[in-house]
Structure formats: structure tokens, C-alpha cells
Design an enzyme around this catalytic site. Structure first.
Site, PDB file in Angstrom:
ATOM      1  N   ARG A 146       3.934   1.410   2.801  1.00  0.00           N
ATOM      2  CA  ARG A 146       5.350   1.758   2.684  1.00  0.00           C
ATOM      3  C   ARG A 146       5.660   2.940   3.601  1.00  0.00           C
ATOM      4  O   ARG A 146       4.793   3.770   3.880  1.00  0.00           O
ATOM      5  CB  ARG A 146       5.708   2.146   1.244  1.00  0.00           C
ATOM      6  N   LYS A 170       3.462   4.954  -5.272  1.00  0.00           N
ATOM      7  CA  LYS A 170       4.419   5.321  -6.307  1.00  0.00           C
ATOM      8  C   LYS A 170       3.687   5.818  -7.550  1.00  0.00           C
ATOM      9  O   LYS A 170       2.658   5.282  -7.933  1.00  0.00           O
ATOM     10  CB  LYS A 170       5.291   4.115  -6.656  1.00  0.00           C
ATOM     11  N   HIS A 241      11.153  -3.044   5.177  1.00  0.00           N
ATOM     12  CA  HIS A 241       9.986  -3.754   4.665  1.00  0.00           C
ATOM     13  C   HIS A 241       9.501  -4.865   5.598  1.00  0.00           C
ATOM     14  O   HIS A 241       8.605  -5.621   5.242  1.00  0.00           O
ATOM     15  CB  HIS A 241      10.307  -4.372   3.294  1.00  0.00           C
ATOM     16  N   ARG A 244       5.777  -4.534   6.314  1.00  0.00           N
ATOM     17  CA  ARG A 244       5.048  -4.707   5.058  1.00  0.00           C
ATOM     18  C   ARG A 244       5.114  -6.171   4.592  1.00  0.00           C
ATOM     19  O   ARG A 244       4.104  -6.735   4.169  1.00  0.00           O
ATOM     20  CB  ARG A 244       5.659  -3.779   4.008  1.00  0.00           C
ATOM     21  N   HIS A 267       0.587  -3.025  -5.890  1.00  0.00           N
ATOM     22  CA  HIS A 267       1.342  -3.528  -7.029  1.00  0.00           C
ATOM     23  C   HIS A 267       0.514  -3.585  -8.305  1.00  0.00           C
ATOM     24  O   HIS A 267       1.044  -3.814  -9.373  1.00  0.00           O
ATOM     25  CB  HIS A 267       1.873  -4.938  -6.728  1.00  0.00           C
ATOM     26  N   TYR A 276      -9.099  -0.691  -7.734  1.00  0.00           N
ATOM     27  CA  TYR A 276      -8.462  -1.981  -7.979  1.00  0.00           C
ATOM     28  C   TYR A 276      -8.910  -2.535  -9.325  1.00  0.00           C
ATOM     29  O   TYR A 276     -10.098  -2.596  -9.610  1.00  0.00           O
ATOM     30  CB  TYR A 276      -8.820  -2.986  -6.876  1.00  0.00           C
TER      31      TYR A 276
END
Length: 297
Positions: A146, A170, A241, A244, A267, A276
Site C-alpha cells: 500500500r 493497518k 491501488h 497493488r 488481509h 502468517y
């Protein structure tokens, strides 16, 4: 002027927290949007006109900011100037004359593999600015990062021996993303030969520095990317985006498992110790190396 703006925003922030009862996160989002506006405009609070706001929102649209983000920034500015008006300040902004943001709910446009590789191939790597900008473009496509994550990278984010880069996303969640050999060599060249051109006594360990030796703003970074895309003759309407989304689409087209793509995009639930969830890092490295177009050079 900066002191004046700061005073207005402190009073507004206090109003949001105490009178409107908004959370710290929501309040900070409003304040952040307003700060970005005044950084762009360089005007006093009571000097702002309706046209200034329209031009600012138009600029956000031109650089490809998502409609939802533009709508939020419009809402933040509306709230701020409404606060000033309610508190008897003589403002020159009428939001009834500022168009609302329409949503089309379409995915960002994707460049084909051929278009993307052609764009990256053609961009020169001669001057310090060329090398920095090429490294930015390569980073965007090779990692799917991002813009907000890109501008916060530091020189310590790169793990060259492991061929990884550590990204803080985030909610301060962290993840590792593989780096291909081409990008690693380019980053090393940039850090050793070009980055010093932008450094001054105020510079920190931020990876990509602007012409003032400081960290890029989101708008500043996208102005550079948007300018490069136009210079390369790409006529598709692009959004922040695009790189991305192209990254994810090209991996998916090459057969990468959707869970792997979600992990690479950040995500999934990620922490510094467990990068992960239910996914093996070695498998991610192998899949990325096998399928990403840049790794086939």
C-alpha cells in the site's frame, strides 16, 4: 499561519472528543484529513474558499484516490468548517456548492502483465531521481504494498540476506514479503548511490526521501507515480491501488493460492512473531518466486 491552524484544530479536536463523544481513532482520522488539506493549500483557515475545497477534492480524484477516501475527506472538511461556522467564525466555504462524491463500486483498473513490464522496463535508471522513482515503481508492483506502507518503509525494513522486506500495515500489523533479485539490486544501488542526494541534517532512516530530505506524503508519492504513468503514455484511468491490484491479479492468474495472496496483501491476521496464520513462510517464498513475473527475468 501554521500556529493559527494548529490552534483551530486543537479546539476542534477537543470539541469532537468532549461534545460529540467521538473515539480517539475517529477524531484522529478527522484531524489527519484536515492537516493534509492545509498542507496542500498553504492558506489561513479563514482564507479558504469553496473553490479551494473543490480543487483539492478534484486533485485527489485526478491522482486516483478511491471515492470512499475522497468522500471521507470531504466529510472531515465539512465537519471542521461547520464547527467554525457554529462558533461564529466568518468562513468562506459553502458545502452546498461542493459536489458529493459518487461511487461506481468498480475495481481499480489493472495493467496487463505486458503493460506493467513494459512500463517498468522503459523507465530509465540514470539520474538519482530516476533510480529512486524506478525503485518506487518496482516496489509497488513486486510487493503489492500500500502507498501508506510504502512511505513508512525505512532502510532497516530490508532483510537482504533473507530476500525479505518487513512491512507495517493497518493496525500496526506486520508481515514479510519476498523481494526478487532485481529489486534487491536496485534498492542496494539506490541506498548506496542515490539516497544520499536527498539527505540533509534533518533526514532520518526513511527509505524513500522527497526533494526536501523528508518522508513523502501520500499525495506527494502519488503525484510522482501519476506523472510517470502519464509520461509513459498509459491512457487507462488508474487508481492508487492499480499496482497493488495488478500484483494480486497477476499472481492469481499464474495459479497462486488465494490464501497466499491474502497473506501477501496483509488481509490475514498478522503479528511480528507469527507472520502468517496457518501458512508456511517457506511456501510463500516458493510460490512468489515461481509465479511473480518479475522473478522470471
Amino acid at each position: 499561519m501554521e500556529k493559527e491552524i494548529k490552534i483551530y484544530m486543537e479546539l476542534y479536536k477537543l470539541s469532537l472528543l468532549s461534545e460529540d463523544g467521538l473515539s480517539n481513532n475517529t477524531t484522529n482520522s478527522y484531524i489527519s484529513d484536515i492537516k493534509l488539506f492545509f498542507e496542500y493549500l498553504s492558506k489561513g483557515v479563514l482564507e479558504v474558499s469553496t473553490n479551494d475545497v473543490i480543487e483539492y477534492l478534484s486533485e485527489l480524484y485526478q491522482i486516483g484516490l478511491a471515492p470512499s477516501s475522497i468522500s471521507r475527506k470531504r466529510s472531515s472538511l465539512n465537519s471542521f468548517f461547520n464547527y467554525l461556522q457554529v462558533n461564529n467564525h466568518d468562513i468562506n466555504v459553502d458545502f452546498e456548492k461542493i459536489p458529493s462524491v459518487k461511487y461506481d463500486y468498480q475495481f481499480p483498473d489493472v495493467l496487463t502483465k505486458e503493460e506493467m513490464l513494459d512500463l517498468l522496463d522503459k523507465y530509465p535508471a540514470e539520474t538519482p531521481q530516476d533510480i529512486r522513482n524506478k525503485a518506487i515503481l518496482e516496489m509497488l508492483y513486486s510487493t503489492g504494498i500500500r502507498i501508506s506502507e510504502l512511505i513508512n518503509l525505512t532502510t532497516h525494513s530490508i532483510y537482504g540476506k533473507e530476500k525479505l522486506i518487513l512491512i507495517t500495515g493497518k493496525g500496526n500489523k506486520q508481515r514479510f514479503i519476498p523481494l526478487n533479485d532485481f529489486l534487491l539490486d536496485l534498492l542496494e544501488h539506490y541506498i548506496n548511490n542515490s539516497r544520499n542526494t536527498y539527505m540533509n541534517y534533518k533526514s532520518d532512516d526513511t527509505l524513500f526521501l522527497n526533494r526536501f530530505g523528508k518522508k513523502f506524503s501520500r499525495m506527494g508519492m502519488w503525484k510522482i507515480v501519476h506523472k510517470i504513468i502519464l509520461e509513459q503514455g498509459i491512457l487507462k484511468p488508474l487508481s492508487p491501488h492499480t499496482f497493488r491490484h495488478s500484483f494480486a491479479t497477476h499472481l492469481l492468474e499464474s495459479g497462486v493460492n488465494l490464501r497466499i495472496i491474502q497473506a501477501l496483501l496483509g488481509h490475514s491476521s498478522i503479528s511480528t512473531t507469527q507472520i502468517y496464520t496457518n501458512t508456511d513462510l517457506r511456501y510463500i517464498l516458493e510460490e512468489h518466486g515461481r509465479c511473480h513475473p518479475k522473478n522470471k527475468w
